[in-house]
Design a protein around this motif. Structure first.
Motif, PDB file in Angstrom:
ATOM      1  N   UNK A 198       0.814  -1.202   0.000  1.00 44.33           N
ATOM      2  CA  UNK A 198       0.000   0.000   0.000  1.00 44.33           C
ATOM      3  C   UNK A 198       0.850   1.254   0.000  1.00 44.33           C
ATOM      4  N   UNK A 199       0.202   2.400  -0.119  1.00 47.96           N
ATOM      5  CA  UNK A 199       0.922   3.668  -0.227  1.00 47.96           C
ATOM      6  C   UNK A 199       1.619   4.000   1.088  1.00 47.96           C
ATOM      7  N   UNK A 200       2.905   4.316   1.002  1.00 45.14           N
ATOM      8  CA  UNK A 200       3.713   4.611   2.187  1.00 45.14           C
ATOM      9  C   UNK A 200       3.941   6.107   2.312  1.00 45.14           C
ATOM     10  N   UNK A 201       3.460   6.691   3.406  1.00 48.00           N
ATOM     11  CA  UNK A 201       3.665   8.123   3.623  1.00 48.00           C
ATOM     12  C   UNK A 201       5.147   8.446   3.827  1.00 48.00           C
ATOM     13  N   UNK A 218      -1.895  -0.746 -14.583  1.00 47.58           N
ATOM     14  CA  UNK A 218      -1.565   0.679 -14.581  1.00 47.58           C
ATOM     15  C   UNK A 218      -2.294   1.409 -13.457  1.00 47.58           C
ATOM     16  N   UNK A 219      -3.533   1.042 -13.224  1.00 48.09           N
ATOM     17  CA  UNK A 219      -4.308   1.710 -12.177  1.00 48.09           C
ATOM     18  C   UNK A 219      -3.676   1.512 -10.806  1.00 48.09           C
ATOM     19  N   UNK A 260      -0.983   5.724  -8.399  1.00 47.55           N
ATOM     20  CA  UNK A 260      -0.701   6.616  -7.264  1.00 47.55           C
ATOM     21  C   UNK A 260       0.784   6.847  -7.029  1.00 47.55           C
ATOM     22  N   UNK A 261       1.589   5.820  -7.289  1.00 45.04           N
ATOM     23  CA  UNK A 261       3.033   5.924  -7.077  1.00 45.04           C
ATOM     24  C   UNK A 261       3.693   6.710  -8.212  1.00 45.04           C
TER      25      UNK A 261
END
Length: 288
Positions: A176-179, A212-213, A217-218
């Motif tokens: 997942x996205x890492x702050x 791609x989706x 975000x990255x």
């Protein structure tokens, strides 16, 4: 000229690659060379590539320069040299004068494999980086989040140098996205002498569950940080084959970058790599 800014050649039957020993890498534990890549590049509309080191070996660097001399599509080599060697200046001069030495555009070390997260900041390593900068070579930063603070400090120490961040510092896409990753990327991109390769992202995702989706975000955060002039496409072939085909990797990044406009995509697939590595344009494309 469409450039793949990051690809590898190797042959496990002829040399040791410690990072390749994991069981899940078995499918790429075989020889890959120019004859394997050439048809793939043609099929995907790629004109040229930059060959990047795979192991800590000056012999590999010398071999890659010979390969580049004999392989028209390899327009640059990012090799390995021992940054802690007190005779690094002489080594770089020798490499430059060897067959294919004019294709040497950069140096890289697998920093993320070092036990010390501040390895880049060691006094002997910093002396080596000074020699790389003095020889007008680019330095590729192979780091994860753990080593990124040292990469930031290094880029600030050598404002006259050129640095290329490999694989966008390997964001933990599968988790997942890492702050923390995102914030450190902002700080590194604030150093105007750092470019970033959009490479190796699919293999940081779940290999059998990405598109791609999932990468967007990255890619979007990286594009926001580095802007249109400091993004570089890299396939990371043949490592990318763990997660999908060359075409799937290239197509996903094109799809992501097109959301920011064709000019962003076009620069990332050519001109930015030329500037980062000081690669001249061929005749007919603004070169002489």
């Amino acid at each position: 000229m469409v450039i793949d800014g990051h690809q590898h050649f190797w042959d496990p039957a002829r040399a040791d690659y410690p990072w390749m020993e994991a069981p899940e890498l078995a499918r790429i534990r075989r020889a890959f060379g120019p004859a394997d890549l050439a048809p793939v590049l043609r099929a995907n509309g790629v004109d040229a590539s930059i060959l990047v080191q795979c192991r800590s070996s000056i012999e590999e660097t010398e071999e890659f320069l010979r390969v580049a001399a004999a392989t028209p599509f390899v327009i640059g080599v990012v090799g390995w040299a021992d940054l802690t060697d007190g005779a690094l200046d002489e080594t770089l001069d020798r490499l430059r004068g060897s067959p294919g030495g004019d294709k040497l555009v950069g140096i890289r070390h697998q920093v993320h494999d070092e036990s010390d997260p501040d390895w880049l900041l060691r006094e002997d390593v910093q002396r080596g980086l000074a020699a790389v900068v003095a020889h007008d070579l680019t330095y590729d930063l192979l780091v994860r989040t753990r080593e990124t603070p040292a990469a930031i400090a290094t880029a600030r120490t050598f404002p006259q140098g050129r640095f290329v961040l490999d694989h966008a510092a390997k964001p933990p896409i599968a988790e997942g996205f890492s702050r923390k990753w995102a914030d450190l990327l902002v700080a590194l991109a604030a150093c105007g002498n750092v470019w970033c390769k959009l490479s190796g992202l699919a293999t940081e995702a779940r290999w059998n569950d990405w598109d791609a989706e999932r990468l967007l975000p990255f890619v979007a955060h990286t594009a926001k940080c580095f802007g249109e002039d400091r993004l570089i496409f890299g396939s990371d072939w043949p490592v990318c084959l763990l997660a999908g085909s060359y075409g799937a990797t290239k197509g996903a990044l094109e799809e992501c970058l097109m959301k920011f406009g064709p000019h962003v995509r076009d620069k990332a697939f050519g001109a930015n790599a030329q500037r980062a590595y000081l690669i001249p344009s061929p005749v007919g494309e603004g070169g002489a």
